[in-house]
Design an enzyme around this catalytic site. Structure first.
Site, mmCIF file in Angstrom:
data_model
loop_
_atom_site.group_PDB
_atom_site.id
_atom_site.type_symbol
_atom_site.label_atom_id
_atom_site.label_comp_id
_atom_site.label_asym_id
_atom_site.label_seq_id
_atom_site.Cartn_x
_atom_site.Cartn_y
_atom_site.Cartn_z
ATOM 1 N N ARG A 50 0.827 -1.204 0.000
ATOM 2 C CA ARG A 50 0.000 0.000 0.000
ATOM 3 C C ARG A 50 0.861 1.254 0.000
ATOM 4 O O ARG A 50 0.538 2.258 -0.589
ATOM 5 C CB ARG A 50 -0.933 0.020 1.213
ATOM 6 C CG ARG A 50 -0.286 0.388 2.520
ATOM 7 C CD ARG A 50 -1.345 0.909 3.473
ATOM 8 N NE ARG A 50 -2.182 -0.176 3.890
ATOM 9 C CZ ARG A 50 -2.111 -0.712 5.093
ATOM 10 N NH1 ARG A 50 -1.266 -0.284 5.966
ATOM 11 N NH2 ARG A 50 -2.892 -1.695 5.428
ATOM 12 N N HIS B 128 -1.917 -10.497 7.273
ATOM 13 C CA HIS B 128 -0.955 -9.890 8.216
ATOM 14 C C HIS B 128 -1.115 -10.514 9.601
ATOM 15 O O HIS B 128 -1.073 -9.816 10.625
ATOM 16 C CB HIS B 128 -1.142 -8.369 8.286
ATOM 17 C CG HIS B 128 -0.618 -7.638 7.087
ATOM 18 N ND1 HIS B 128 0.718 -7.633 6.737
ATOM 19 C CD2 HIS B 128 -1.242 -6.887 6.149
ATOM 20 C CE1 HIS B 128 0.881 -6.908 5.638
ATOM 21 N NE2 HIS B 128 -0.289 -6.460 5.253
ATOM 22 N N ASP C 95 -6.473 -5.561 4.898
ATOM 23 C CA ASP C 95 -5.690 -5.200 3.715
ATOM 24 C C ASP C 95 -4.709 -6.301 3.318
ATOM 25 O O ASP C 95 -4.325 -7.141 4.125
ATOM 26 C CB ASP C 95 -4.914 -3.907 3.974
ATOM 27 C CG ASP C 95 -3.964 -4.037 5.154
ATOM 28 O OD1 ASP C 95 -4.395 -4.534 6.205
ATOM 29 O OD2 ASP C 95 -2.786 -3.654 5.018
ATOM 30 N N GLU C 96 -4.306 -6.273 2.066
ATOM 31 C CA GLU C 96 -3.169 -7.026 1.537
ATOM 32 C C GLU C 96 -3.236 -8.533 1.788
ATOM 33 O O GLU C 96 -2.244 -9.164 2.114
ATOM 34 C CB GLU C 96 -1.862 -6.433 2.081
ATOM 35 C CG GLU C 96 -1.661 -4.995 1.637
ATOM 36 C CD GLU C 96 -0.339 -4.412 2.085
ATOM 37 O OE1 GLU C 96 0.174 -3.533 1.390
ATOM 38 O OE2 GLU C 96 0.178 -4.822 3.153
ATOM 39 N N ASN C 97 -4.401 -9.106 1.647
ATOM 40 C CA ASN C 97 -4.531 -10.568 1.651
ATOM 41 C C ASN C 97 -4.357 -11.046 0.219
ATOM 42 O O ASN C 97 -5.194 -10.752 -0.640
ATOM 43 C CB ASN C 97 -5.904 -10.974 2.202
ATOM 44 C CG ASN C 97 -6.198 -12.448 1.990
ATOM 45 O OD1 ASN C 97 -5.289 -13.269 1.848
ATOM 46 N ND2 ASN C 97 -7.481 -12.783 1.963
#
Length: 692
Positions: free
Chosen positions: A3, A264, A327-329
């Site tokens: 991100r 995360h 986020d960010e999976n």
């Protein structure tokens, strides 16, 4: 984080009795003795002749509502006024209104649990006879007291408050700072002084990022293995967390915890591998980035675990909002697990994004059960997301506007990422609701504000203050003050004043550089090294990550770690150069100042090289010392040509610009702050025509 890479692409002067709604100028007020250094600027301010002297007889009284929180706020403010002025004044409210110097009139306490609807407005009237602060709530009084402290000035006659009338209210209801304590743990004392700084500039949300692949940072008594195996012993006890919440409330600041899920989450799985979508084994991640481990969104046992965990955390963090990250999976483990793929087919979930939406819907019900509103990063924003979920935007204003059009409330963080080491001026010009917005008034109302974000891949407790302050004060002003306030020069003038005031809260953003330089060099004689450091700053986090390949265990003890981003040298040299280039001439103060700076750069080289030669930690920055001398020579030559009116030889400009281009490249993880004004000087120099 990905991100952060993506976000790189996105990206007082007051006349007597006049009312300021927005724009200020960099010159002093026309009222004698008053210079406006307020930050953030009030929504309305007028000045008049006169001053209220601060003497030992200065007294304070509360004439309406009063409670322990208001008394504590008054005591803190009065104690800081006492320390700053050296005047032995009483640090508690006492006496009666007719005889008091400062009267504080508050209508009520405000909500037991502070919300986004808290009334933070205040009115502050200062006359030569007395001062009167009015507010609907204790939080509003705190905001007024912060302004009162910033108003203090001194001259030969002593300290005083200028006569002013201020009617102030914030532009946005959500004005936050996110601190990532997952990647590098930050001690409680560091966070407390951060809260004090936030209160000074009227920020009202502390977003506490408490879990990451690199560490789970808060004690869970229901699931003790989260910290036993996932924290390296670096975590906050529940007692410390409650202490932080109480400390923040005393300053009118809400604490919103973030527990990142379903991705995360590597640190969760070290102690509780059954939560994961793959068999493991799991470990605390030392590298930074996006990793495959992800919670299993198909098992009921996952939601049972989260129900208990959220209930436990809800009792510690009373705020109405609970941040779930989201986020960010990357979906890798979901795609590779046959059982999860079968679940997705059975439930008509066409891809991993749909499965994450399923997870978020289940999580939302758990949060609602425990009285919480969900907030998450951009990735949670899908067509099926319920509209009472709030979205934190890191991808840019277009994403924020799209959410608002579709009925979602949101806050902006794109443009406010502090670890990108951008100058305050760049952050200052990012607006959650820019003048060019085409959103309707109803849609605009869904944009609640914004948050500065400090991601901690390359930050330690030693240098965190200098990464956060004073630039966060510029963001705080953007979120509090009128949109039309856009004078960057005046912002920097007031930011310098606020930076000094922030020291009174125990922040180390100014003192840390010299302390680190002494430690790096092994000597107290750091004068020449300070000259070099004054014109350098850290490169952006992604540039350093690419060059250094650092991980969580990498010592953060190089020259780059001693340097603050956006040092005063950047704007100061820009101002002097701009003034000089208006009419280049010999004998002007601007010419003298430029020449003095450039000569100092040249003269410092031998001693800097000597100090660096004796320090292995500084040795890699030796080329920067040599470049500093070269830059000084370029500046002197340019000023000499411009002041004399003589042209440079043909080809001179191209050669010097090439040197500047080379110096502009990142090296030793630092970059020069002075390239742009030097380039302006060089480009202004006339050249002789070839063959003449």
């Amino acid at each position: 984080m990905i991100r952060q890479l993506a976000i790189l692409v996105i990206f007082a002067n007051i006349a007597a009795c006049s009312i300021i709604f927005a724009q200020t100028t960099s010159s002093p007020s026309s009222v004698p003795g008053f210079v406006n250094t307020l930050m953030p600027q009030p929504s309305q301010l007028s000045t008049q002749e006169g001053r209220l002297a601060i003497t030992p007889s200065f007294s304070t009284v509360t004439d309406q509502f009063r409670d322990a929180r208001l008394d504590a706020a008054l005591a803190r403010s009065l104690d800081r006024i006492k320390t700053r002025t050296g005047v032995a004044l009483a640090t508690s409210a006492q006496g009666d209104a007719p005889s008091a110097t400062l009267v504080v009139s508050v209508d009520a306490s405000g909500a037991a649990i502070q919300s986004i609807d808290e009334d933070e407005s205040y009115i502050l009237e200062v006359t030569p006879a007395s001062a009167h602060l009015r507010a609907a709530t204790v939080v509003g009084a705190m905001r007024g007291l912060a302004t009162l402290e910033q108003l203090i000035q001194s001259d030969a006659a002593g300290p005083f408050l200028p006569a002013v009338s201020i009617h102030d209210t914030p532009r946005f209801r959500w004005r936050g700072l996110m601190i990532d304590c997952g990647r590098h743990f930050m001690p409680v004392e560091v966070l407390k002084r951060t809260l004090d700084g936030m209160a000074s500039v009227k920020l009202n949300v502390f977003h506490w990022h408490l879990s990451e692949d690199q560490g789970f940072r808060i004690e869970s008594k229901a699931f003790p293995k989260l910290t036993e195996f996932g924290s390296d012993g670096l975590f906050y006890t529940q007692e410390q967390a409650r202490e932080m919440v109480a400390y923040a409330r005393q300053r009118g600041i809400r604490v919103v915890p973030e527990f990142d899920m379903p991705g995360h989450t590597s640190a969760w799985f070290v102690g509780y591998p059954d939560l994961a979508s793959a068999p493991g084994p799991f470990h605390i991640e030392r590298k930074f980035g996006v990793f495959d481990p992800v919670m299993d969104a198909t098992r009921e046992s996952t939601y049972k675990f989260l129900d208990t965990f959220i209930g436990e955390m809800a009792a510690i963090f009373p705020d109405h909002f609970f941040h779930i990250g989201g986020d960010e999976n990357n979906g890798v483990e979901w795609k590779a697990n046959p059982r999860i793929q079968s679940f997705m087919r059975d439930h008509n979930l066409k891809d991993t994004a749909a499965l994450q939406n399923y997870f978020n819907q289940r999580l939302l019900k758990l949060l609602e059960k425990h009285g919480k509103h969900m907030i998450g990063w951009d990735e949670i924003l899908t067509p099926d997301l319920p509209q009472d979920v709030m979205v934190q935007i890191w991808r840019g204003f277009d994403s924020l506007a799209a959410g608002a059009r579709n009925g979602y409330t949101g806050i902006l963080s794109a443009g406010y990422y502090l670890n990108l080491m951008s100058p305050a001026s760049k952050h200052y010009m990012v607006d959650p609701l820019p003048q060019t917005t085409d959103l309707t008034p109803e849609q605009q109302a869904r944009i609640l504000g914004g948050e500065a974000c400090m991601w901690m891949e390359q930050t330690s407790p030693v240098d965190m203050d200098s990464r956060v302050w004073p630039r966060t004060a510029a963001i705080a002003e953007r979120l509090w003050s009128p949109r039309e306030l856009t004078d960057v020069d005046d912002m920097y003038r007031r930011l310098n004043a606020e930076s000094l005031r922030l020291e009174a809260f125990g922040l180390t953003h100014l003192s840390q550089e010299d302390s680190s330089l002494r430690e790096l060099s092994g000597t107290q004689q750091i004068g020449p090294l300070q000259i070099l450091a004054s014109v350098l700053e850290p490169v952006a986090f992604d540039t350093r990550a690419h060059l250094q390949h650092a991980n969580q265990l990498t010592p953060l003890n190089l020259l780059v770690d001693a340097l603050p981003p956006d040092p005063p040298s950047r704007h100061q040299l820009e101002l002097i150069t701009r003034a000089y280039l208006r009419k280049p001439a010999a004998g002007t103060p601007e010419e003298a100042e430029l020449a003095a700076d450039f000569n100092a750069w040249i003269a410092s080289e031998p001693e800097i090289l000597r100090v660096m030669g004796a320090s292995p930690l500084l040795a890699q920055a030796e080329p920067r010392a040599q470049q500093l001398a070269e830059l000084g020579a370029v500046g002197l030559e340019a000023v000499s040509y411009l002041s004399s009116g003589l042209p440079a030889a043909a080809g001179w400009k191209a050669a010097k610009l090439a040197l500047l281009d080379e110096a502009e490249k990142p090296q030793a993880f630092v970059r020069f702050t002075v390239i742009a004004p030097l380039r302006d000087l060089v480009n202004t120099v006339p050249e002789a025509q070839g063959g003449n």
